[in-house]
Design a protein around this motif. Structure first.
Motif, PDB file in Angstrom:
ATOM      1  N   ILE A   1       0.832  -1.196   0.000  1.00 31.87           N
ATOM      2  CA  ILE A   1       0.000   0.000   0.000  1.00 31.87           C
ATOM      3  C   ILE A   1       0.870   1.250   0.000  1.00 31.87           C
ATOM      4  N   ASP A   2       0.659   2.098  -1.011  1.00 32.25           N
ATOM      5  CA  ASP A   2       1.298   3.410  -1.074  1.00 32.25           C
ATOM      6  C   ASP A   2       0.398   4.371  -0.320  1.00 32.25           C
ATOM      7  N   ASN A   3       0.914   4.942   0.747  1.00 29.95           N
ATOM      8  CA  ASN A   3       0.130   5.728   1.698  1.00 29.95           C
ATOM      9  C   ASN A   3       0.365   7.228   1.545  1.00 29.95           C
ATOM     10  N   ARG A   4       0.983   7.628   0.447  1.00 27.15           N
ATOM     11  CA  ARG A   4       1.312   9.044   0.244  1.00 27.15           C
ATOM     12  C   ARG A   4       0.117   9.806  -0.324  1.00 27.15           C
ATOM     13  N   GLU A   5       0.329  11.048  -0.638  1.00 24.43           N
ATOM     14  CA  GLU A   5      -0.701  11.877  -1.261  1.00 24.43           C
ATOM     15  C   GLU A   5      -0.853  11.487  -2.733  1.00 24.43           C
ATOM     16  N   GLN A   6      -2.003  11.793  -3.294  1.00 28.61           N
ATOM     17  CA  GLN A   6      -2.312  11.430  -4.682  1.00 28.61           C
ATOM     18  C   GLN A   6      -1.266  11.963  -5.662  1.00 28.61           C
ATOM     19  N   ASP A   7      -0.829  13.203  -5.484  1.00 32.42           N
ATOM     20  CA  ASP A   7       0.159  13.770  -6.417  1.00 32.42           C
ATOM     21  C   ASP A   7       1.503  13.054  -6.317  1.00 32.42           C
ATOM     22  N   GLU A   8       1.865  12.580  -5.128  1.00 31.89           N
ATOM     23  CA  GLU A   8       3.103  11.820  -4.973  1.00 31.89           C
ATOM     24  C   GLU A   8       2.986  10.476  -5.699  1.00 31.89           C
ATOM     25  N   TRP A   9       1.845   9.812  -5.531  1.00 33.37           N
ATOM     26  CA  TRP A   9       1.564   8.532  -6.179  1.00 33.37           C
ATOM     27  C   TRP A   9       1.667   8.666  -7.689  1.00 33.37           C
ATOM     28  N   GLN A  10       1.113   9.734  -8.241  1.00 29.39           N
ATOM     29  CA  GLN A  10       1.097   9.914  -9.691  1.00 29.39           C
ATOM     30  C   GLN A  10       2.496  10.102 -10.260  1.00 29.39           C
ATOM     31  N   LYS A  11       3.403  10.662  -9.481  1.00 25.06           N
ATOM     32  CA  LYS A  11       4.772  10.882  -9.960  1.00 25.06           C
ATOM     33  C   LYS A  11       5.555   9.572 -10.064  1.00 25.06           C
ATOM     34  N   SER A  12       5.484   8.752  -9.037  1.00 29.36           N
ATOM     35  CA  SER A  12       6.216   7.474  -9.045  1.00 29.36           C
ATOM     36  C   SER A  12       5.727   6.614  -7.897  1.00 29.36           C
ATOM     37  N   ARG A  13       5.901   5.296  -8.074  1.00 23.48           N
ATOM     38  CA  ARG A  13       5.466   4.336  -7.066  1.00 23.48           C
ATOM     39  C   ARG A  13       6.225   3.025  -7.257  1.00 23.48           C
ATOM     40  N   ILE A  14       6.183   2.205  -6.252  1.00 24.84           N
ATOM     41  CA  ILE A  14       6.803   0.889  -6.323  1.00 24.84           C
ATOM     42  C   ILE A  14       5.909   0.000  -7.186  1.00 24.84           C
ATOM     43  N   PRO A  15       6.488  -0.730  -8.137  1.00 23.70           N
ATOM     44  CA  PRO A  15       5.669  -1.610  -8.987  1.00 23.70           C
ATOM     45  C   PRO A  15       4.816  -2.569  -8.154  1.00 23.70           C
ATOM     46  N   GLY A  16       3.547  -2.649  -8.523  1.00 21.66           N
ATOM     47  CA  GLY A  16       2.619  -3.537  -7.841  1.00 21.66           C
ATOM     48  C   GLY A  16       1.912  -2.917  -6.646  1.00 21.66           C
ATOM     49  N   ALA A  17       2.307  -1.715  -6.270  1.00 20.25           N
ATOM     50  CA  ALA A  17       1.667  -1.055  -5.132  1.00 20.25           C
ATOM     51  C   ALA A  17       0.263  -0.597  -5.493  1.00 20.25           C
ATOM     52  N   GLN A  18      -0.589  -0.561  -4.482  1.00 18.57           N
ATOM     53  CA  GLN A  18      -1.932  -0.025  -4.637  1.00 18.57           C
ATOM     54  C   GLN A  18      -2.009   1.270  -3.851  1.00 18.57           C
ATOM     55  N   TYR A  19      -2.714   2.238  -4.394  1.00 11.69           N
ATOM     56  CA  TYR A  19      -2.824   3.530  -3.731  1.00 11.69           C
ATOM     57  C   TYR A  19      -3.929   3.523  -2.688  1.00 11.69           C
ATOM     58  N   MET A  20      -3.594   3.952  -1.491  1.00 13.80           N
ATOM     59  CA  MET A  20      -4.580   4.199  -0.456  1.00 13.80           C
ATOM     60  C   MET A  20      -3.972   5.259   0.464  1.00 13.80           C
ATOM     61  N   GLY A  21      -4.269   6.504   0.157  1.00 15.10           N
ATOM     62  CA  GLY A  21      -3.671   7.620   0.874  1.00 15.10           C
ATOM     63  C   GLY A  21      -3.991   7.643   2.356  1.00 15.10           C
TER      64      GLY A  21
END
Length: 123
Positions: free
Chosen positions: A39-59
Protein backbone atom coordinates in the motif's frame (compact mmCIF):
# COMPACT_ATOMS: atom_id res chain seq x y z
CA UNK A 1 12.58 17.32 5.58
CA UNK A 2 12.87 18.30 9.24
CA UNK A 3 9.90 17.10 11.24
CA UNK A 4 8.43 18.78 14.29
CA UNK A 5 9.18 17.30 17.72
CA UNK A 6 5.58 16.40 18.64
CA UNK A 7 5.09 14.63 15.31
CA UNK A 8 8.30 12.66 15.86
CA UNK A 9 7.18 11.76 19.39
CA UNK A 10 3.86 10.50 18.00
CA UNK A 11 5.64 8.37 15.39
CA UNK A 12 8.08 7.02 17.99
CA UNK A 13 5.13 6.01 20.16
CA UNK A 14 3.52 4.17 17.23
CA UNK A 15 6.75 2.35 16.51
CA UNK A 16 6.48 0.66 19.91
CA UNK A 17 3.38 -1.19 18.68
CA UNK A 18 4.10 -1.96 15.02
CA UNK A 19 6.43 -4.05 12.89
CA UNK A 20 8.84 -2.31 10.56
CA UNK A 21 11.13 -3.53 7.82
CA UNK A 22 13.53 -1.83 5.46
CA UNK A 23 13.29 -1.35 1.71
CA UNK A 24 15.65 -4.26 1.05
CA UNK A 25 13.32 -6.67 2.84
CA UNK A 26 10.35 -5.51 0.74
CA UNK A 27 12.36 -5.84 -2.46
CA UNK A 28 13.36 -9.36 -1.41
CA UNK A 29 9.73 -10.30 -0.69
CA UNK A 30 8.70 -8.99 -4.12
CA UNK A 31 11.53 -10.87 -5.84
CA UNK A 32 10.50 -14.08 -4.03
CA UNK A 33 6.91 -13.63 -5.16
CA UNK A 34 5.63 -13.49 -1.59
CA UNK A 35 1.92 -12.66 -1.56
CA UNK A 36 1.14 -9.41 0.28
CA UNK A 37 -0.69 -6.13 -0.21
CA UNK A 38 1.72 -3.27 -0.85
CA UNK A 39 0.00 0.00 0.00
CA UNK A 40 1.30 3.41 -1.07
CA UNK A 41 0.13 5.73 1.70
CA UNK A 42 1.31 9.04 0.24
CA UNK A 43 -0.70 11.88 -1.26
CA UNK A 44 -2.31 11.43 -4.68
CA UNK A 45 0.16 13.77 -6.42
CA UNK A 46 3.10 11.82 -4.97
CA UNK A 47 1.56 8.53 -6.18
CA UNK A 48 1.10 9.91 -9.69
CA UNK A 49 4.77 10.88 -9.96
CA UNK A 50 6.22 7.47 -9.05
CA UNK A 51 5.47 4.34 -7.07
CA UNK A 52 6.80 0.89 -6.32
CA UNK A 53 5.67 -1.61 -8.99
CA UNK A 54 2.62 -3.54 -7.84
CA UNK A 55 1.67 -1.05 -5.13
CA UNK A 56 -1.93 -0.02 -4.64
CA UNK A 57 -2.82 3.53 -3.73
CA UNK A 58 -4.58 4.20 -0.46
CA UNK A 59 -3.67 7.62 0.87
CA UNK A 60 -3.28 8.41 4.54
CA UNK A 61 -6.52 10.38 4.55
CA UNK A 62 -8.72 7.46 3.43
CA UNK A 63 -6.86 4.35 4.55
CA UNK A 64 -8.85 3.60 7.67
CA UNK A 65 -12.13 4.31 5.89
CA UNK A 66 -11.43 2.15 2.81
CA UNK A 67 -9.06 -0.62 3.89
CA UNK A 68 -11.77 -3.14 4.77
CA UNK A 69 -13.10 -2.99 1.21
CA UNK A 70 -9.67 -3.64 -0.33
CA UNK A 71 -8.43 -6.04 2.35
CA UNK A 72 -11.29 -7.71 4.24
CA UNK A 73 -9.10 -10.50 5.69
CA UNK A 74 -7.61 -9.23 8.96
CA UNK A 75 -4.75 -11.76 8.68
CA UNK A 76 -3.58 -10.60 5.24
CA UNK A 77 0.03 -9.52 5.00
CA UNK A 78 0.13 -5.75 4.46
CA UNK A 79 3.17 -3.57 3.85
CA UNK A 80 2.61 0.20 3.91
CA UNK A 81 5.03 2.82 2.64
CA UNK A 82 5.07 6.59 2.36
CA UNK A 83 7.82 9.09 1.63
CA UNK A 84 10.16 8.23 4.48
CA UNK A 85 8.42 5.85 6.87
CA UNK A 86 6.68 8.26 9.21
CA UNK A 87 3.14 8.41 7.83
CA UNK A 88 3.22 4.68 7.15
CA UNK A 89 4.08 4.05 10.81
CA UNK A 90 1.03 6.05 11.88
CA UNK A 91 -1.13 4.15 9.40
CA UNK A 92 0.24 0.76 10.45
CA UNK A 93 -0.57 1.56 14.06
CA UNK A 94 -4.17 2.37 13.14
CA UNK A 95 -4.55 -0.84 11.15
CA UNK A 96 -3.31 -2.83 14.13
CA UNK A 97 -5.87 -1.02 16.29
CA UNK A 98 -8.52 -2.00 13.72
CA UNK A 99 -7.62 -5.67 14.16
CA UNK A 100 -5.18 -6.34 11.30
CA UNK A 101 -2.61 -8.84 12.52
CA UNK A 102 0.15 -8.81 9.89
CA UNK A 103 0.93 -5.16 9.13
CA UNK A 104 4.42 -3.81 8.47
CA UNK A 105 5.59 -0.26 7.84
CA UNK A 106 8.46 0.11 5.36
CA UNK A 107 11.04 2.29 7.09
CA UNK A 108 12.83 4.61 4.69
CA UNK A 109 9.79 4.89 2.42
CA UNK A 110 10.01 5.54 -1.27
CA UNK A 111 13.07 7.77 -0.72
CA UNK A 112 14.95 4.74 0.61
CA UNK A 113 13.61 2.67 -2.29
CA UNK A 114 14.92 5.25 -4.78
CA UNK A 115 18.27 5.51 -2.97
CA UNK A 116 18.64 1.72 -3.36
CA UNK A 117 17.98 2.11 -7.13
CA UNK A 118 15.02 -0.27 -7.02
CA UNK A 119 12.51 -0.04 -9.88
CA UNK A 120 9.69 2.49 -9.98
CA UNK A 121 6.54 2.96 -12.04
CA UNK A 122 4.95 6.23 -13.03
CA UNK A 123 5.67 9.39 -14.87
Amino acid sequence: MAHNPRFLALVDDCRKRIKECDVHQVQQWLAQGLEFKLIDNREQDEWQKSRIPGAQYMGRGVLERDVETLIPNLDSMIVIYCGGGFRSALSADNLVKMGYTNVTSMDGGIRGWKDANYPLEGA
